[in-house]
Scaffold this motif. Sequence first.
Motif, PDB file in Angstrom:
ATOM      1  N   ARG A 155     -36.715 -11.760   1.748  1.00 60.29           N
ATOM      2  CA  ARG A 155     -36.815 -12.380   3.076  1.00 60.29           C
ATOM      3  C   ARG A 155     -38.234 -12.855   3.360  1.00 60.29           C
ATOM      4  O   ARG A 155     -38.437 -13.935   3.926  1.00 60.29           O
ATOM      5  N   ALA A 156     -39.231 -12.047   2.953  1.00 63.52           N
ATOM      6  CA  ALA A 156     -40.625 -12.448   3.182  1.00 63.52           C
ATOM      7  C   ALA A 156     -40.961 -13.716   2.407  1.00 63.52           C
ATOM      8  O   ALA A 156     -41.627 -14.623   2.922  1.00 63.52           O
ATOM      9  N   LEU A 157     -40.498 -13.796   1.165  1.00 57.05           N
ATOM     10  CA  LEU A 157     -40.749 -14.986   0.349  1.00 57.05           C
ATOM     11  C   LEU A 157     -40.091 -16.222   0.949  1.00 57.05           C
ATOM     12  O   LEU A 157     -40.692 -17.307   0.988  1.00 57.05           O
ATOM     13  N   ALA A 158     -38.878 -16.070   1.414  1.00 53.54           N
ATOM     14  CA  ALA A 158     -38.169 -17.209   1.994  1.00 53.54           C
ATOM     15  C   ALA A 158     -38.888 -17.722   3.237  1.00 53.54           C
ATOM     16  O   ALA A 158     -39.062 -18.936   3.423  1.00 53.54           O
ATOM     17  N   ARG A 159     -39.322 -16.806   4.096  1.00 56.28           N
ATOM     18  CA  ARG A 159     -40.037 -17.215   5.306  1.00 56.28           C
ATOM     19  C   ARG A 159     -41.367 -17.855   4.964  1.00 56.28           C
ATOM     20  O   ARG A 159     -41.758 -18.863   5.556  1.00 56.28           O
ATOM     21  N   PHE A 160     -42.073 -17.275   3.987  1.00 57.24           N
ATOM     22  CA  PHE A 160     -43.382 -17.818   3.618  1.00 57.24           C
ATOM     23  C   PHE A 160     -43.256 -19.215   3.030  1.00 57.24           C
ATOM     24  O   PHE A 160     -44.078 -20.092   3.314  1.00 57.24           O
ATOM     25  N   GLN A 161     -42.242 -19.441   2.226  1.00 56.09           N
ATOM     26  CA  GLN A 161     -42.057 -20.759   1.633  1.00 56.09           C
ATOM     27  C   GLN A 161     -41.750 -21.815   2.685  1.00 56.09           C
ATOM     28  O   GLN A 161     -42.133 -22.975   2.546  1.00 56.09           O
ATOM     29  N   ARG A 162     -41.059 -21.398   3.753  1.00 56.46           N
ATOM     30  CA  ARG A 162     -40.806 -22.350   4.843  1.00 56.46           C
ATOM     31  C   ARG A 162     -42.102 -22.679   5.584  1.00 56.46           C
ATOM     32  O   ARG A 162     -42.316 -23.819   5.992  1.00 56.46           O
TER      33      ARG A 162
END
Length: 295
Positions: A112-119
């Motif tokens: 979840r952290a990676l997905a948010r950071f990529q956005r």
Amino acid sequence: MRHTPTVKQLRAFAAVYRSGKVATAAAELSLTQSAVSALVRQLEGKLGVALFDRTTRALHRTAAADHLIATAERLLGELDGLARDAQALEEHQAGKIRVAVTLAVAQSLMPRALARFQREQPQTRVQLEDCAPDQFVAAIVGERADFGIGVMESEHPELVSEVLLRDQLCLLCHAGHSLASAGKALRWKGLAGQPLIVVRPGYGSRRAIERAAAVAGIELQIVHEVSLLATAVAMAREGLGAAIVPASMAAEARRGADLVARRLIAPTVSRDISVVSKKGHTLGAAARRFLALVA
């Protein structure tokens, strides 16, 4: 060097040269007129030439000023470019962050952290190295990662750690399990005789589980030992036993699944998930933003 101009002196010279007035240059540089005049005179002293002919009414550029202004502005432009490049590096407008994470963190907190950071930071690549506990420290000490996120089992002379969040062990079971409906908290004594799924010996949480069972005065009935907590979650979902996992893992596993998590108490077993880096290493702005999403 004694005769090398300072950046302030060059900026004062360029501002006065462009405007032809000390007052205008002073306003542009947010300095007093006397400070600007002093900087220009200091520069003249270092260069050994007069840059302006001064009268009571006006300043007049000298031939030396006309000759030197291009070099001064080039140097100032390069310095401004250096500052912009440093800011871009600091903010990781283009680049990557290398992060070492222990397996439990990789499975529970990272997706979840990676997905948010990529956005939020699409230009920044996160290179993730998921490590077994015995590889985690080596990845940071060996500088294969800029920093790590995980549980530090012991201190290391080359590393510093800061607690990011506090996790604790809980029981994860299928909604149809006998322990699923007995309330939010469950005493360790309540695990006596229950088929359990836990991590293999050698993992930090396994040692914590064994200590908690000893404090509660029970003998655990372990039916499955796993290396990956994701395996324990899958087994619990199929009703093969109740899994003892970190609460962070249980929260992620329960999304859209027919699973129930119960907090284990008496004793409560807490584990600190920390940010770990080499001594003297400063985390950049992008790394700090990434950590904010994890926490």
